[in-house]
Design an enzyme around this catalytic site. Structure first.
Site, PDB file in Angstrom:
ATOM      1  N   GLY A 298       0.823  -1.200   0.000  1.00  0.00           N
ATOM      2  CA  GLY A 298       0.000   0.000   0.000  1.00  0.00           C
ATOM      3  C   GLY A 298       0.857   1.250   0.000  1.00  0.00           C
ATOM      4  O   GLY A 298       2.024   1.220  -0.370  1.00  0.00           O
ATOM      5  N   CYS A 299       0.284   2.351   0.416  1.00  0.00           N
ATOM      6  CA  CYS A 299       0.980   3.635   0.419  1.00  0.00           C
ATOM      7  C   CYS A 299       2.296   3.539   1.185  1.00  0.00           C
ATOM      8  O   CYS A 299       2.317   3.165   2.353  1.00  0.00           O
ATOM      9  CB  CYS A 299       0.091   4.705   1.042  1.00  0.00           C
ATOM     10  SG  CYS A 299       0.840   6.345   1.081  1.00  0.00           S
ATOM     11  N   PHE A 300       3.396   3.912   0.543  1.00  0.00           N
ATOM     12  CA  PHE A 300       4.687   3.753   1.207  1.00  0.00           C
ATOM     13  C   PHE A 300       4.914   4.724   2.356  1.00  0.00           C
ATOM     14  O   PHE A 300       5.802   4.523   3.178  1.00  0.00           O
ATOM     15  CB  PHE A 300       5.867   3.794   0.231  1.00  0.00           C
ATOM     16  CG  PHE A 300       5.848   4.863  -0.836  1.00  0.00           C
ATOM     17  CD1 PHE A 300       5.179   6.063  -0.671  1.00  0.00           C
ATOM     18  CD2 PHE A 300       6.529   4.645  -2.028  1.00  0.00           C
ATOM     19  CE1 PHE A 300       5.189   7.033  -1.660  1.00  0.00           C
ATOM     20  CE2 PHE A 300       6.554   5.618  -3.035  1.00  0.00           C
ATOM     21  CZ  PHE A 300       5.875   6.809  -2.850  1.00  0.00           C
TER      22      PHE A 300
END
Length: 229
Positions: free
Chosen positions: A57-59
């Site tokens: 997902g979003c880093f």
């Protein structure tokens, strides 16, 4: 699965209301202005360190979790799993490049094992949603373990099998285990985003609540914030 472990896992399966890609667009210019980035720091001495690469997902969130663990010397946000050289955030966000938002971790195996990292990875995201994490949807948000060695591949596959057999998640795990090929570091404003942008809406609404649960689950493996060790 024990009641306590289920209590720690299930909060990570909740959907949130602000997407990473939208938050990045809103904060690209302001994020981290005037602050030192990883590209500007002295090169990391990797003697005795090992590498691990995960996409979940979003880093911004993923990077923030791993940076809190003992034995982690550096976490870099970037892109893995695609082929185009020097991909940009905008290109990766289109979902057409084959890249996933990922983090590359440099860790001391004498302090933190790869097994510890696998546990942290799976507890900090939902590995049962295909090409999605909460509101962040697209192949760039898929769940992947990019292994660097045959040993990492074996450990990852065995760990996933264990989670499935224990019934840790109500749905099937869709995380893939793939060979590491290349990693491109993300733009400067993405690095250390969690620490450098505490008032960002995405950090406030998505990352911080999840970080509190993560810290509770890994309370005995967290760095001393006063010494960063």
């Amino acid at each position: 699965m024990s009641t306590q472990f289920r209590f720690l896992i299930l909060p990570f399966l909740v959907l949130f209301n602000v997407a990473c890609s939208q938050a990045a667009s809103d904060n690209k210019q302001a994020a981290g202005e005037g602050q030192t980035t990883k590209k500007q720091e002295a090169p990391l001495d990797t003697t005795g360190l090992e590498k691990a690469t995960f996409a979940g997902g979003c880093f911004w969130c993923t990077e923030g979790y791993f940076e809190r663990l003992k034995g982690i010397k550096q976490v870099v946000s970037g892109y893995a799993g695609g082929k185009k050289p020097h991909p940009t955030y905008e290109e990766v966000s289109s979902g057409t490049t084959g890249y996933a938002e990922a983090v590359q971790i440099y860790f001391d195996p004498k302090v933190t094992s790869y097994q510890d990292l696998l546990k942290a990875f799976f507890i900090s995201h939902d590995p049962t949603t295909l090409n999605r994490q909460g509101p962040d949807e697209g192949t760039q948000y898929r769940s992947v373990v990019f292994y660097h060695t045959p040993e990492q591949k074996k450990e990852a596959e065995q760990y996933i099998t264990q989670l499935q057999l224990k019934g840790t998640y109500p749905n099937k795990i869709v995380t893939t285990v793939e060979p590491f090929t290349t990693f491109w570091e993300a733009e400067d404003y993405h690095q250390d985003f969690y620490e450098r942008n505490p008032d960002n809406p995405y950090i406030q609404q998505v990352a911080k609540p999840k970080m509190k649960k993560f810290e509770k689950a890994f309370h005995d493996k967290l760095k001393d914030t006063t010494t960063n060790e």
